[in-house]
Design an enzyme around this catalytic site. Structure first.
Site, PDB file in Angstrom:
ATOM      1  N   ASP A  61       0.867  -1.174   0.000  1.00 14.56           N
ATOM      2  CA  ASP A  61       0.000   0.000   0.000  1.00 14.56           C
ATOM      3  C   ASP A  61       0.907   1.228   0.000  1.00 14.56           C
ATOM      4  O   ASP A  61       1.814   1.326   0.826  1.00 14.56           O
ATOM      5  CB  ASP A  61      -0.900  -0.011   1.238  1.00 14.56           C
ATOM      6  N   ASN A 103      -1.442  13.018  -5.736  1.00  9.96           N
ATOM      7  CA  ASN A 103      -2.591  13.105  -6.642  1.00  9.96           C
ATOM      8  C   ASN A 103      -3.370  14.396  -6.409  1.00  9.96           C
ATOM      9  O   ASN A 103      -3.753  15.085  -7.358  1.00  9.96           O
ATOM     10  CB  ASN A 103      -3.523  11.905  -6.393  1.00  9.96           C
ATOM     11  N   ASP A 154      -0.520   9.188 -12.063  1.00  8.97           N
ATOM     12  CA  ASP A 154      -0.258   8.138 -13.051  1.00  8.97           C
ATOM     13  C   ASP A 154       1.235   7.964 -13.287  1.00  8.97           C
ATOM     14  O   ASP A 154       1.735   6.847 -13.395  1.00  8.97           O
ATOM     15  CB  ASP A 154      -0.950   8.459 -14.377  1.00  8.97           C
ATOM     16  N   ASP A 169      -3.852   2.571  -5.287  1.00  8.02           N
ATOM     17  CA  ASP A 169      -2.426   2.540  -4.929  1.00  8.02           C
ATOM     18  C   ASP A 169      -2.073   1.272  -4.160  1.00  8.02           C
ATOM     19  O   ASP A 169      -1.156   1.261  -3.338  1.00  8.02           O
ATOM     20  CB  ASP A 169      -2.050   3.791  -4.131  1.00  8.02           C
ATOM     21  N   ARG A 176      13.668  -4.897   0.243  1.00  9.04           N
ATOM     22  CA  ARG A 176      14.194  -4.355  -1.021  1.00  9.04           C
ATOM     23  C   ARG A 176      13.152  -3.485  -1.713  1.00  9.04           C
ATOM     24  O   ARG A 176      13.476  -2.420  -2.241  1.00  9.04           O
ATOM     25  CB  ARG A 176      14.637  -5.492  -1.960  1.00  9.04           C
TER      26      ARG A 176
END
Length: 185
Positions: A96, A104, A113, A139, A159
């Site tokens: 998330d 946004n 985007d 997202d 990572r």
């Protein structure tokens, strides 16, 4: 007894065309005695391309071109069944994004985007070939990892967190970034 109509056979040409071949017995004057066979060839290239496009549209996210929620559920079911049969474990990372909504809201959906596309490119470069990467919605993302251990999953999550946090953006001269919260199962 003669087989009246053959099974369809498919020819794939080097130039990408696909042609099907089917043959049928031509009946003679007396029933059950064929006097020959007629072959029917049909170019099905356009139909197969359209079919492939429809499948792609149904299972891929249009913005990022990675697999979508629908395909995620199919692959999760398949992978869990395979793991149970082979006696191995499956790992799942739920990702998330943190800070995506402010990007946004401040810079618009086009900026959002751009963040998603760049993030997907970066994450896709980290996940291995046997791991599957999905956009679940908005997202939220997931990585399905077959045949893994908790320690390997934790390393992958670290990572990915570092890679996502390392992404830098600039919109209207303003710096922007996102981080990720990752759940492991």
């Amino acid at each position: 007894a003669h087989q009246m109509v053959s099974a369809e056979y498919e020819f794939r040409f080097a130039d990408g065309r696909i042609v099907t071949d089917r043959s049928a017995v031509v009946e003679g004057a007396s029933a059950g005695h064929g006097i020959g066979r007629v072959w029917i060839y049909e170019d099905v290239t356009a139909e197969r391309r359209i079919s492939a496009q429809l499948i792609s549209m149904a299972e891929r996210d249009p913005l990022t071109n990675i697999f979508n929620r629908r395909r995620f559920h199919e692959e999760l079911e398949r992978t869990l069944a395979d793991a149970a049969r082979r006696g191995v474990e499956v790992g799942l990372l739920g990702i998330d994004l943190d800070g995506f909504k402010p990007v946004n809201d401040a810079f618009g959906h086009q900026a959002g985007d751009e963040v998603l596309i760049k993030l997907v490119d970066r994450v896709a470069s980290i996940v291995r070939r046997n791991e599957m990467f999905f956009r679940i919605g908005g997202d939220e993302f997931a990585v399905l990892v077959p045949d893994t251990r908790a320690s390997e999953l934790s390393e992958l999550a670290n990572r990915l967190c570092e890679a996502i946090a390392g992404l830098r953006f600039e919109f209207d001269g303003q710096p922007a970034s996102v981080t990720a919260s990752i759940g492991i199962a």
